[in-house]
Design an enzyme around this catalytic site. Sequence first.
Site, PDB file in Angstrom:
ATOM      1  N   HIS A  41      -4.424  60.073  38.324  1.00 32.42           N
ATOM      2  CA  HIS A  41      -3.385  60.856  37.629  1.00 32.42           C
ATOM      3  C   HIS A  41      -2.571  61.628  38.657  1.00 32.42           C
ATOM      4  CE1 HIS A  41      -1.188  63.044  34.719  1.00 32.42           C
ATOM      5  NE2 HIS A  41      -1.650  64.197  35.125  1.00 32.42           N
ATOM      6  N   ASP A  43       0.493  63.789  39.299  1.00 32.69           N
ATOM      7  CA  ASP A  43       1.569  64.624  38.768  1.00 32.69           C
ATOM      8  C   ASP A  43       2.795  64.571  39.663  1.00 32.69           C
ATOM      9  OD1 ASP A  43       0.422  65.885  36.424  1.00 32.69           O
ATOM     10  OD2 ASP A  43      -1.004  66.797  37.819  1.00 32.69           O
ATOM     11  N   ASP A 165      -2.281  63.299  30.052  1.00 31.35           N
ATOM     12  CA  ASP A 165      -2.360  64.721  30.368  1.00 31.35           C
ATOM     13  C   ASP A 165      -1.462  65.656  29.553  1.00 31.35           C
ATOM     14  OD1 ASP A 165      -3.568  66.800  31.759  1.00 31.35           O
ATOM     15  OD2 ASP A 165      -2.083  66.811  33.345  1.00 31.35           O
ATOM     16  N   HIS A 408       5.372  66.541  32.642  1.00 31.12           N
ATOM     17  CA  HIS A 408       4.615  67.504  31.839  1.00 31.12           C
ATOM     18  C   HIS A 408       4.209  68.764  32.604  1.00 31.12           C
ATOM     19  CE1 HIS A 408       1.584  64.702  33.488  1.00 31.12           C
ATOM     20  NE2 HIS A 408       0.820  65.756  33.579  1.00 31.12           N
TER      21      HIS A 408
END
Length: 975
Positions: A41, A43, A165, A408
């Site tokens: 993941h 970001d 997420d 996000h």
Amino acid sequence: MWLVIAACLAVFQGTIGDPSCASCKNWKDGVLNVHIVPHSHDDVGWLKTVDQYYYGSRQGIQNAGVQYILDTVVSQLLHDPAKRFVQVETAFFWQWWQEQNDHMRHQVKQLVSNGQLELLGGGWVMNDEAVTHYQATVDQFTWGFRRLNDTFGSCGAPRAGWQIDPFGHSRETASLMATMGFDGLFFGRLDYADKTQRLKNKTAEMVWQGSPQNLGKPAELFTHVLFNHYSPPPGFCFDLLCGDEPFIDSKHSPDYNVDRRVKEFVDYAKKQSAHYTTNNIIMTMGQDFNYQDANAWYKNLDKLIKYVNAKNPDLNLFYSTPTCYLQAVNSANVTWTTKDDDFFPYPSDQHSYWTGYFTSRPTLKFFAAQGNNFLQVCKQLYALTELGPEDWADLTAMREAVAMMQHHDAITGTEQQHVAQDYALRLSRGFDECHFATEAAVTKLLTINSTQPTLDFESCTQLNISQCATTESSDRFVVLVFNPLSRSVSHHVRIPVASSSYKVSDAVGVEVKAQMVPLPEPMLRLPGRVSPAKQELVFMAEKLPPLGYTTFYVQKLAGKSMLAYAEKGPERLTLKNKFMEVSVNEITGELSEIVVDGAQQTIDQSFYYYEGAVGDNEEAKNRSSGAYIFRPAGDATKVAKQAKTISYKGPIVQELQQTFSPWVSQVVRLYEDDPHHLELEWLVGPIPIEDGKGKEVVSRLAIDWRTDGIFYTDSNGREMMTRKRRENLTEPIAGNYYPVTTAALLASGEQMLAVFPDRAQGASSLRDGELELMVHRRLLKDDAFGVSEALNETAFGEGLVARGRHIVKLGSKSLKAEQRRLAQQHNVLRPWLLFAPTDLTAKQFAKTYKTSWSGLSAALPPNVNLLTLEPWKGRSLLLRLEHLQNRDDDEVLSKPVTVSLKSLFSGFDVTAARETSLGANRWLSDVKRMEWEIDSNDIGLDSNTLAGGLDDDFNVTLTPMQIRTFIIDVTAKKV
Ligand SMILES: *[C@@H]1O[C@H](CO)[C@@H](O)[C@H](O)[C@H]1NC(C)=O
Ligand SMILES: *[C@@H]1O[C@H](CO)[C@@H](O)[C@H](O)[C@H]1NC(C)=O
Ligand SMILES: *[C@@H]1O[C@H](CO)[C@@H](O)[C@H](O)[C@H]1NC(C)=O
Ligand SMILES: [Zn+2]
């Protein structure tokens, strides 16, 4: 290169219904299939900036370097065809791809076409779902998809959503993803109690009905709630960042652990499988920024698979991907339950409602909204004027900056301060580039002959603080008002100016009514505002051409001041136009009454603040309010009992300026020609913290209506969601907060009250007849969900000041039918202003330039909007049309509507049009989604809308709320 693509296509065509290029048939009957899905993941900015994450700098903040992840994963995949990986964030992938040589690119293409490297999600970023607008979400997917399709062809088209997420999930996202052609959606975060219940009753997999009232089946999406968020089973994170016990498989080692490790895993897999319906489960083998050294992960996963399979004939572990999982589950022929609302709010425990981020960083949220507005203007003008490919890069900077803002941890305000600044910097560069393109486009459009002087246009991005260099310093200037909507609208132009007398003329040189309004006193001492303007010039830009512009000429006069005097006497308490009358209470100075069409309503509006809860975050009950979490320490306190008021009236606008406290003020504004439309422009900050307490400020409207706990909020600016106040929550205030991107509504009988904010905000109706929107928050303690900073924004050495607008409308039920158009017109796709000084006189100007122009041959019907117009590949354009109405809104406007593309535009004819899925990366005729049986009756609406055809005149029929996407070829009209 074409050989690779051909091979991939062959596989694809050979397995119609097989939703990926890869062969996935690894699952078996009669055993528990464990789909091992390696993922990371990543970001696109959070604790570090995008570049810091990509390159792996500032490892002291967080050990994370995406370039190493891709390097080492790809090398592992190349060495072993059994291994797989899913790649999600295209912003990172694209950065990496550009650094690779031809040999590596060729190899990676093979990994994609044989399914080892699965592109999942595939947007530029993994967008937030609460505070994003659907237009920006569609754009960010389109841009990510486009890079993938250009690179990998049809095998590069992602087939599933991977929203692991984001902090809660919107129904609109499901609808959009379904119409992008996705077969499923996976996510990790939902209400903890809902999750427990769903696992208990095996409904963690469902068919989500993304548009039950409008689109029906084409918007349905199979949805999977991941078992352990997006983490591996506890103890099985083999990343170097994790430190879990690796497999020690030397029989001679005193630490030999294979039998124990296998048993632990098998127990966990069986426990997990008890909560899902089919004999397949998915194991997410990854975490944030895992696989910087992919070997550590894969080496242990190899052993896990080998030893578990060897010792457990009832289990089948294999490297898999989410789309392979979907195929396996789909082939099981199960009948699924459905869901037709959304996953907001998201509490992760009894006291941690993730509803603070709906408002966190209000000025960044506004900048993001403006970014989308300007990006659309920029793309439209670029496409309409055929700027050459030499300007290509300019558009891309803004596309990427706006796309990145949807991440996000970007628009949500849940990033660290230095990262928020990096996003703002990127967006501001995007603005610069877009300004350049926009200026080139309007210069081309204004030009009648090449000898006329060129105008030097400025796009004033600080109009929101009444500051603009050109208008403040020029005696004569031009205002170009561009309308990005495909229908004609009127718009009130407000321009900060330094003198007190001006004359305004329209595109043909005829004088138009203008008025001057003094700026409220708090604006004059706004930190960071450097402007000689103490007043604004206001006039109405009437009937702007659809997808076009008109110009106004403004000239400073020497004559006497046009500034209005402050009202004395009882008139000072009432604003009035031909539609409505608005009064403030003589004593409190607060809004107290509205009379619309003779009917009087008691309505009150004021500002309140919640004190943010403070705790050590060790237990749920000690949770602090922070960037993610809204947790008030108690009920709201009124900012002030009384507001000082001063009012000004003129022929165009009447204003009542309220000062509640040194840090909260507001302008109540009533324009002469706007029916039932009241503007509240709030100015909040610096929020005082001298008392050691963080505060969260709300604007609360109260009307004497019985609303039975019901209110409505938009889902990403598109369909409306019905909200019902919930009683008996552990957090009764925060737990009743919902995200609002464009509109919040109250209804009572035949009446409606709507508020349209100019940026996303959290909102609630805590008591009947009340609607409150949180406008700003400043907190002194972190909420311990990772960002590790208190949300204590400062600017110019003080607490951050935010200014924004709430448009309030009081009307009949028809307001519901109008709301989307109103939000577009006033906020989302607001007319864009450009300013240029000139030496010409008004008459000369009107003769010298093309002062008015429309890109359309005629306005589109009121229920249709041109959602996208942008340069695409070669000379083709990307075009999206949307139906703006719900099925049950309005007898006339809710009907299907047909638009002919052929001669839609004024400058060119459409000569070819080919329809794609929503993300513009798959020809619609190629899209075949998996079928899922559902337990309820299908809504039965146009189950076939996705496959709509196109006749020779390119007549396009849109059904309520439908968006259709086309790649069109055009040729210039013969003059
Ligand atoms: C995707 O890429 C392939 C290969 O370059 C191309 O043939 C196809 O037209 C593209 N699809 C779309 C919808 O643009
Ligand atoms: C399962 O739990 C969910 C979540 O609480 C609930 O909405 C649903 O009705 C339940 N379904 C069944 C079949 O019990
Ligand atoms: C599911 O249905 C298809 C088509 O009816 C059939 O071919 C297949 O065998 C079924 N699968 C299972 C697991 O029952
Ligand atoms: Zn994240």
